[in-house]
Design an enzyme around this catalytic site. Structure first.
Site, PDB file in Angstrom:
ATOM      1  CE  LYS A 176       4.735   7.372  -2.352  1.00 24.36           C
ATOM      2  NZ  LYS A 176       4.055   7.875  -1.142  1.00 24.36           N
ATOM      3  CB  THR A 225      -1.977  13.692   4.299  1.00 23.99           C
ATOM      4  OG1 THR A 225      -2.434  12.587   3.537  1.00 23.99           O
ATOM      5  CG2 THR A 225      -0.506  13.546   4.591  1.00 23.99           C
ATOM      6  N   GLY A 228      -2.677   8.295  -4.338  1.00 23.65           N
ATOM      7  CA  GLY A 228      -2.007   9.475  -4.867  1.00 23.65           C
ATOM      8  C   GLY A 228      -0.754   9.844  -4.090  1.00 23.65           C
ATOM      9  CG  ASP A 229       3.487  10.893  -3.063  1.00 23.72           C
ATOM     10  OD1 ASP A 229       3.371  10.724  -1.839  1.00 23.72           O
ATOM     11  OD2 ASP A 229       4.478  11.467  -3.559  1.00 23.72           O
ATOM     12  CG  ASN A 234      -3.906  16.202  -0.517  1.00 21.99           C
ATOM     13  OD1 ASN A 234      -3.361  15.550   0.359  1.00 21.99           O
ATOM     14  ND2 ASN A 234      -5.217  16.251  -0.645  1.00 21.99           N
ATOM     15  CB  SER A 268      -5.433   4.926   1.978  1.00 22.66           C
ATOM     16  OG  SER A 268      -5.277   5.996   1.089  1.00 22.66           O
ATOM     17  CE  LYS A 276       4.169   7.532   5.420  1.00 24.02           C
ATOM     18  NZ  LYS A 276       3.815   8.437   4.290  1.00 24.02           N
ATOM     19  CE  LYS A 312      -3.865   2.258   0.377  1.00 24.81           C
ATOM     20  NZ  LYS A 312      -3.470   2.966  -0.871  1.00 24.81           N
ATOM     21  CD  GLN A 369       3.247   4.740   2.223  1.00 27.14           C
ATOM     22  OE1 GLN A 369       3.816   5.573   1.532  1.00 27.14           O
ATOM     23  NE2 GLN A 369       2.180   5.020   2.923  1.00 27.14           N
TER      24      GLN A 369
END
Ligand code: NDP
Ligand code: 2IT
Length: 451
Positions: free
Chosen positions: A130, A213, A169-170, A244, A383, A118, A94, A115
């Site tokens: 990622k 976020t 997204g990123d 964002n 998410s 996290k 993810k 990630q």
């Protein structure tokens, strides 16, 4: 891999550097974790014997592929796409997709590695991954972006799936891009599944995902301040970025009665001593999100503000700082400047925005420092809740989602605080996040044996 157990940081990092030449961001992310985890493992030999850290720093797989598309003038363009699947010990891979000209394997490996920790900290069942491409969405028409996204997904689809790997997204990937990619996935597979998060509300997206976020980074900041009986109200805040994460972080700071002094983009930063209030922020969201303009236009629109070309906002005196643009945007010099100007807390909305030398400056000064893998986990946490809503085929109520985001961020803060608290009362949240994030993934990997 180390022939014998790696027990010191330098020999471990030499191995990482030798195996991953030319990948400085990846080395940096691994070093930051290893510096805390290796000493912690000294009296926990089972992790060393199973080479858990070495295995976590070797992605399960890295997929790289060509993405061809035709621009509006009919020219054929070719980009490089990637998906790094770092670790799926505690759940499907993810993590976001980044579209930016700087994207390369080093950056995506660092992001996928981070990630993993996290996602573990959120307490939800998600592994780390990622992806992205060296595609620059700036200046492209909607049609060009659509054709790129469709071509990207035409290859990516075979590597992802709702129980396999769930991108989101990123940088450079927002609702528009997720829509195009979801449409193409559905078309190719003839399946409507929760293969992506950050979707539109009409087709399986979650309320609060856009806000999560930025809001989460402010909740983490607030929790850190509470440990020193302080609050955001009345404090001045420097924020970088205007996408964002930055805009929703600014929004939550305003809800809490803070004063937002700066925002930025890759062209420079704006400083508004009168404060960027809700009305001005709405104008910025429209500028950046809809018109896809430049932050410099803010200073033309609002005369109280000045624009600082090609500069970062860390020289502006502030009480609190929220770096929300990109990696390595706070150097040691920037960190010293923030301290000298009275900054008492930093919460990282972006991924790895502070260079290691800058982190050291903050930790030595014992200010409150919330590292990205903890502070910006609100997005991926929401998410995770989008995934569970998709699996259940039932949306949760907005109030319930708001409550869950707050609860998850409080939980992350508590886990980091417990693992990072020192005898002198100072909390090293970097160490706390690294150790708490590591332990859950490591224990799952131990359970699987040698795989
Ligand atoms: P956006 O694309 O929405 O916004 C990115 C912002 O950062 C823009 O203002 C952009 O400026 C600026 N920026 C990008 N690259 C650079 C650069 N090299 N130098 C200076 N400024 C730059 O992305 P997000 O807000 O989603 O992401 C921002 C950060 O937050 C990233 O580090 C991302 O990994 C991280 N993050 C994002 C999450 C999410 O849910 N979206 C979750 C957790 C972390 P310009 O407009 O000029 O490109
Ligand atoms: O860095 C991140 O945590 C993200 N870009 C969000 C990832 C996600 O899967 O929501």
């Amino acid at each position: 891999m180390c022939a014998k157990r790696c027990t010191d940081l330098d020999s471990f990092m030499q191995g990482v550097a030798d195996r991953n030449p030319g990948e400085p961001e990846f080395h940096q992310a691994v070093r930051e974790v290893a510096a805390d985890v290796i000493p912690w493992m000294q009296d926990r030999p089972r992790y060393q014997e199973a080479q858990i850290l070495e295995r976590m720093a070797e992605p399960d797989r890295v997929v790289s592929f060509r993405v061809c598309w035709a621009d509006d003038a009919g020219n054929i363009r070719a980009n490089r796409g990637f998906r790094v699947q770092n670790n799926n010990a505690i759940g499907p891979y993810k993590g976001g997709l980044r579209f930016h000209p700087s994207v390369n394997q080093s950056i995506l490996k660092f992001l996928a590695f981070e990630q993993t920790f996290k996602n573990s900290l959120t307490g939800l069942p998600m592994g780390g991954g990622k992806g992205g491409a060296n595609f620059n969405p700036k200046g492209k028409s909607d049609g060009e972006v659509m054709r790129f996204c469709q071509s990207f997904m035409t290859e990516l689809f075979r590597h992802v799936g709702d129980d396999t790997d769930v991108p989101a997204g990123d940088i450079g990937v927002g609702a528009r891009e997720i829509g195009y990619m979801f449409g193409q996935y559905k078309r190719i597979t003839n399946q409507f599944t929760g293969v992506l998060t950050g979707k539109g509300l009409e087709y399986g997206g979650s309320v609060m995902r856009p806000e999560a976020t930025g809001y989460g980074a402010v909740y983490f900041l607030e929790n850190m301040l509470h440990t020193r009986d302080q609050a955001i109200e009345g404090k001045s805040v420097a924020i970088s970025g205007s996408g964002n994460v930055a805009t929703f972080a600014a929004e939550k700071v305003l809800h809490r009665g803070g004063k937002v002094l700066t925002l930025s983009d890759s062209g420079g930063f704006v400083h508004d001593p009168d404060g960027i209030d809700e009305e001005k922020l709405a104008w910025i969201k429209e500028l950046k999100g809809v018109r896809r303009g430049r932050i410099s236009e803010y200073a033309e629109r609002f005369p109280s503000a000045s624009f600082h070309d090609k500069a970062r906002p860390w020289s502006v005196p502030c009480d609190l700082a929220l770096p929300c643009a990109t990696q390595n945007e706070i150097s040691a010099e920037d960190a010293k400047s923030l301290l000298a100007n009275g900054c008492v807390a930093v919460s990282e909305g972006a991924n790895m925005p502070t260079e290691i030398a800058g982190v050291d400056v903050f930790l030595e000064a014992k200010i409150l420092f919330g590292p990205s893998k903890a502070a910006n986990a609100g997005g991926v946490a929401m998410s995770g809740l989008e995934m569970s809503q998709n699996s259940a085929r039932r949306a949760l109520q907005p109030d319930e989602l708001r409550r869950l985001l707050r609860e998850i961020m409080d939980g992350i803060h508590a886990r980091c605080h417990e693992a990072g608290r020192q005898d002198d009362g100072f909390c090293n949240y970097v160490r706390g996040a690294n150790i708490a994030g590591f332990k859950k993934v490591a224990d799952a990997m131990l359970a699987f044996g040698v795989v």
